[in-house]
Scaffold this motif. Structure first.
Motif, short mmCIF file in Angstrom:
data_model
loop_
_atom_site.label_atom_id
_atom_site.label_comp_id
_atom_site.label_asym_id
_atom_site.label_seq_id
_atom_site.Cartn_x
_atom_site.Cartn_y
_atom_site.Cartn_z
N GLY A 198 -12.01 24.34 28.06
CA GLY A 198 -12.04 22.89 27.56
C GLY A 198 -11.13 21.99 28.29
O GLY A 198 -10.72 20.88 28.09
N LYS A 199 -10.74 22.58 29.65
CA LYS A 199 -9.80 21.53 30.34
C LYS A 199 -10.62 20.24 30.76
O LYS A 199 -10.15 19.29 30.68
CB LYS A 199 -9.40 22.21 31.65
N ALA A 200 -11.66 20.34 31.35
CA ALA A 200 -12.45 19.34 31.82
C ALA A 200 -12.73 18.39 30.63
O ALA A 200 -12.40 17.05 30.67
CB ALA A 200 -13.88 19.64 32.54
N HIS A 227 -13.67 35.53 39.36
CA HIS A 227 -12.68 35.49 38.06
C HIS A 227 -13.82 35.27 36.82
O HIS A 227 -13.58 36.17 35.90
CB HIS A 227 -12.07 34.16 38.15
N GLU A 228 -14.72 34.76 36.80
CA GLU A 228 -15.37 34.42 35.41
C GLU A 228 -16.19 35.92 35.12
O GLU A 228 -16.51 36.02 33.79
CB GLU A 228 -16.39 33.13 35.47
N LYS A 229 -16.64 36.34 36.11
CA LYS A 229 -17.56 37.68 35.96
C LYS A 229 -16.48 38.64 35.39
O LYS A 229 -16.94 39.84 34.99
CB LYS A 229 -17.91 38.14 37.25
N PRO A 235 -13.93 27.92 18.46
CA PRO A 235 -13.08 26.65 18.77
C PRO A 235 -12.66 25.75 17.85
O PRO A 235 -13.60 25.56 16.72
CB PRO A 235 -14.01 26.15 19.74
N ARG A 236 -11.45 25.21 17.93
CA ARG A 236 -11.17 24.02 17.05
C ARG A 236 -12.14 22.73 17.33
O ARG A 236 -12.53 22.64 18.77
CB ARG A 236 -9.84 23.62 17.20
N ALA A 237 -12.37 21.82 16.87
CA ALA A 237 -13.16 20.64 16.96
C ALA A 237 -12.64 19.85 18.27
O ALA A 237 -11.30 19.73 18.43
CB ALA A 237 -13.26 19.64 15.88
N ALA A 243 -9.87 17.27 17.39
CA ALA A 243 -8.73 17.52 16.60
C ALA A 243 -7.69 18.30 17.71
O ALA A 243 -6.60 17.99 18.00
CB ALA A 243 -8.90 18.95 15.79
N ILE A 244 -8.50 18.98 19.00
CA ILE A 244 -7.73 19.27 19.92
C ILE A 244 -7.09 17.87 20.83
O ILE A 244 -5.74 18.00 21.17
CB ILE A 244 -8.35 20.31 21.02
N HIS A 245 -7.90 17.28 20.91
CA HIS A 245 -7.60 15.97 21.62
C HIS A 245 -6.34 15.22 20.84
O HIS A 245 -5.35 14.97 21.67
CB HIS A 245 -8.72 15.04 21.81
#
Ligand SMILES: Nc1ncnc2c1ncn2[C@@H]1O[C@H](COP(=O)(O)OP(=O)(O)OP(=O)(O)O)[C@@H](O)[C@H]1O
Ligand SMILES: [Mg+2]
Length: 243
Positions: A16-18, A171-173, A205-207, A210-212
């Protein structure tokens, strides 16, 4: 020289960085602050050519095939080029720079390749000196670590890959590698004083909102502080003490 602030949003792949960098940028802009959003690697720039070769597997199909030191130089020169050509002027003019990944990503993704604790610390010291002292990149005023459980991030990556037809990089694989990275994020967050924000609970994941709210609260203190340029959050032990 008057300087702005550099806030880094850090996390493992697909955490969720972007998403959070954009929400934070929009909010700070709406408040009338001068904000600039940047992201690394800069895939669309020539400066990331070696990063793209590395992530595509040109130097080896597994992340561990490329030494931490070699891979670090690919990512560092990309940051140097971006700093010098894209955001140095804004930063020096007092803007808030929001970075989706930074040197801190390199610390994690490359340090996990080194098993021996002493050698790993020596790599981390080398990287700090290389990027911040030798290349002259600014040290972040605050690093926000979005702590998303690896299983949850895996599912977010899968869903996004399906939706956006994105090919996974080396990395993702590699799920085992991503798990090692998550453990390293937690370890380095303690070592360097990064601010951890819980992004998942009970396997979900949290909403986003809420993270924001937590991310926003975490940067408030830095943006409103004038003392010491707000640079006290990032601790770095050197022979001389704390940097
Ligand atoms: N809190 C959340 N709840 C549900 N889905 C989310 C949440 N945050 C992000 N997502 C979704 O998860 C996916 C990954 O998010 P995002 O692209 O922001 O992550 P990232 O950390 O930038 O990923 P990468 O490391 O691959 O660049 C996206 O499809 C995004 O819309
Ligand atoms: Mg991203």
């Amino acid at each position: 020289m008057k300087q702005g602030k550099l806030i880094t949003i850090e996390a493992g792949d697909g955490s969720g960085k972007a998403t959070q960098t954009k929400l934070l940028c929009d909010r700070l802009q709406a408040e009338g602050r001068r904000v600039r959003r940047i992201a690394f690697p800069v895939y669309e720039s020539d400066s990331s050519a070696l990063v793209r070769m590395y992530l595509a597997g040109d130097f080896g199909a597994h992340a561990d095939d490329v030494s931490a030191y070699a891979a670090s130089t690919f990512f560092a020169v990309d940051r140097y080029a971006s700093y010098r050509t894209a955001w140095k002027a804004d930063y020096e003019a007092g803007a808030v720079i929001l970075a989706d990944r930074y040197t801190t990503s390199n610390m994690v993704h490359q340090a996990v390749k080194i098993q021996d604790a002493k050698e790993r610390d020596s790599f981390l010291d080398w990287l700090w000196d290389f990027e911040f002292a030798k290349l002259g990149l600014p040290v972040p005023d605050r690093v926000i670590f979005l702590d998303m459980a690896p299983d949850v991030a895996d599912r977010l990556i899968e869903a996004r890959a399906k939706k956006e037809h994105m090919a996974k990089d080396i990395h993702e694989k590699d799920r085992d590698y991503l798990r090692r990275c998550h453990a390293a994020y937690c370890m380095l967050a303690g070592k360097y004083g990064w601010q951890r924000i819980a992004c998942s609970e009970g396997g979900a994941p949290r909403a986003r909102a809420a993270i924001h709210a937590d991310v926003y609260a975490a940067v408030q203190a830095v943006l409103d502080s004038h003392a010491a340029g707000g640079r006290v959050q990032q601790k770095k032990r050197t022979k001389e003490g704390t940097l």
